[in-house]
Design a protein around this motif. Structure first.
Motif, PDB file in Angstrom:
ATOM      1  N   LYS A   1      74.932  39.081  33.563  1.00 14.67           N
ATOM      2  CA  LYS A   1      73.512  38.186  34.424  1.00 14.67           C
ATOM      3  C   LYS A   1      73.593  38.319  32.565  1.00 14.67           C
ATOM      4  O   LYS A   1      73.821  39.007  31.291  1.00 14.67           O
ATOM      5  CB  LYS A   1      72.358  39.482  34.790  1.00 14.67           C
ATOM      6  CG  LYS A   1      73.362  39.575  35.749  1.00 14.67           C
ATOM      7  CD  LYS A   1      72.874  38.869  37.062  1.00 14.67           C
ATOM      8  CE  LYS A   1      72.566  39.355  37.959  1.00 14.67           C
ATOM      9  NZ  LYS A   1      73.131  38.405  39.431  1.00 14.67           N
TER      10      LYS A   1
ATOM     11  N   ILE B   1      69.696  39.024  30.322  1.00 10.54           N
ATOM     12  CA  ILE B   1      68.428  39.279  30.548  1.00 10.54           C
ATOM     13  C   ILE B   1      67.554  38.280  29.221  1.00 10.54           C
ATOM     14  O   ILE B   1      68.134  38.845  28.263  1.00 10.54           O
ATOM     15  CB  ILE B   1      67.961  40.991  30.131  1.00 10.54           C
ATOM     16  CG1 ILE B   1      68.767  41.197  31.859  1.00 10.54           C
ATOM     17  CG2 ILE B   1      67.046  41.201  30.037  1.00 10.54           C
ATOM     18  CD1 ILE B   1      69.300  42.785  31.321  1.00 10.54           C
TER      19      ILE B   1
ATOM     20  N   ALA C   1      63.986  38.495  27.660  1.00  4.09           N
ATOM     21  CA  ALA C   1      62.513  39.276  27.694  1.00  4.09           C
ATOM     22  C   ALA C   1      61.882  39.457  26.773  1.00  4.09           C
ATOM     23  O   ALA C   1      62.288  38.306  24.951  1.00  4.09           O
ATOM     24  CB  ALA C   1      62.579  40.706  27.331  1.00  4.09           C
TER      25      ALA C   1
ATOM     26  N   VAL D   1      72.017  45.872  34.769  1.00  2.65           N
ATOM     27  CA  VAL D   1      70.563  45.338  34.139  1.00  2.65           C
ATOM     28  C   VAL D   1      69.817  46.529  34.967  1.00  2.65           C
ATOM     29  O   VAL D   1      68.238  46.228  33.978  1.00  2.65           O
ATOM     30  CB  VAL D   1      70.745  43.810  35.589  1.00  2.65           C
ATOM     31  CG1 VAL D   1      69.416  43.150  35.874  1.00  2.65           C
ATOM     32  CG2 VAL D   1      71.827  43.100  34.925  1.00  2.65           C
TER      33      VAL D   1
ATOM     34  N   VAL E   1      66.722  46.443  32.715  1.00  2.00           N
ATOM     35  CA  VAL E   1      65.266  46.136  32.657  1.00  2.00           C
ATOM     36  C   VAL E   1      64.222  47.406  32.573  1.00  2.00           C
ATOM     37  O   VAL E   1      63.131  47.045  32.102  1.00  2.00           O
ATOM     38  CB  VAL E   1      64.964  45.432  34.213  1.00  2.00           C
ATOM     39  CG1 VAL E   1      63.529  44.885  34.564  1.00  2.00           C
ATOM     40  CG2 VAL E   1      66.461  43.825  33.567  1.00  2.00           C
TER      41      VAL E   1
ATOM     42  N   ILE F   1      60.114  39.398  32.096  1.00  4.12           N
ATOM     43  CA  ILE F   1      61.369  39.940  32.275  1.00  4.12           C
ATOM     44  C   ILE F   1      61.820  38.724  32.052  1.00  4.12           C
ATOM     45  O   ILE F   1      61.687  38.236  33.783  1.00  4.12           O
ATOM     46  CB  ILE F   1      62.000  41.253  31.903  1.00  4.12           C
ATOM     47  CG1 ILE F   1      61.184  41.898  31.137  1.00  4.12           C
ATOM     48  CG2 ILE F   1      63.531  41.376  32.342  1.00  4.12           C
ATOM     49  CD1 ILE F   1      61.459  43.415  31.682  1.00  4.12           C
TER      50      ILE F   1
ATOM     51  N   VAL G   1      65.658  37.559  34.877  1.00  5.95           N
ATOM     52  CA  VAL G   1      67.089  37.979  34.314  1.00  5.95           C
ATOM     53  C   VAL G   1      68.007  36.848  35.384  1.00  5.95           C
ATOM     54  O   VAL G   1      67.249  36.163  36.570  1.00  5.95           O
ATOM     55  CB  VAL G   1      67.549  39.000  35.535  1.00  5.95           C
ATOM     56  CG1 VAL G   1      69.169  39.205  35.751  1.00  5.95           C
ATOM     57  CG2 VAL G   1      66.611  39.971  34.879  1.00  5.95           C
TER      58      VAL G   1
END
Length: 127
Positions: free
Chosen positions: A2, A4, A6, A85, A89, A106, A108
C-alpha cells in the motif's frame, strides 16, 4: 503493498517523523505542497457590510481573502506492507489530530509493484 499519502500541517512534520521512526518505518518521501480545504463563505452574511462606495472595509476584505488562500502543507508518502497500514495510519492520526479544521488528510492506495532502479529489486525489497 500500500501507499500511504498524508497531507499534514507544516508544524507537525517532525512529530510525525518521530512517530513513524518508533514504528520502524524504513523510508518516506516528503514534499512541500499548497492547498486548502472545502470551507465555504456565506457571502450573504456580509451584504450589509459594504460602505457607500460599494467596498468592504479593508480588515473584512483581508479576512475573506484569507479563507481562500492556499496554505503551506507537507505531503508525506510511504510505501508499506499491507499488515503495517493500520498502525501507521493510527500513528499519523494520533500525532496530527487536534480537532480543528486543517489537520490534514490520509489516502491509502494499492501499489501493484515497486522497482528499485539501481538494483532491479521489486516489491517490498525495493522499498
Amino acid at each position: 503493498m500500500k501507499e500511504i499519502t498524508a497531507i499534514i500541517r507544516m508544524d507537525m512534520v517532525n512529530k510525525t517523523k518521530e512517530a513513524l521512526l518508533k514504528l520502524a518505518v524504513p523510508s518516506m518521501t516528503a514534499i512541500k505542497v499548497m492547498g486548502r480545504g472545502k470551507k465555504k463563505i456565506a457571502y450573504e452574511l456580509f451584504q450589509n457590510a459594504f460602505d457607500d462606495n460599494g467596498e468592504l472595509p479593508p480588515i473584512l476584505a483581508e479576512q475573506l481573502s484569507e479563507v481562500h488562500r492556499l496554505m503551506p502543507k507537507r505531503m508525506i508518502i510511504l510505501d508499506v506492507e499491507d499488515k503495517d497500514v493500520e498502525g501507521i495510519v493510527k500513528a499519523i492520526i494520533d500525532v496530527n489530530q487536534n480537532g480543528n479544521p486543517g489537520n490534514g488528510k490520509i489516502f491509502v492506495t494499492t501499489v501493484n509493484d515497486i522497482i528499485r532502479i539501481r538494483t532491479g529489486e521489486t516489491g517490498i525489497e525495493a522499498v
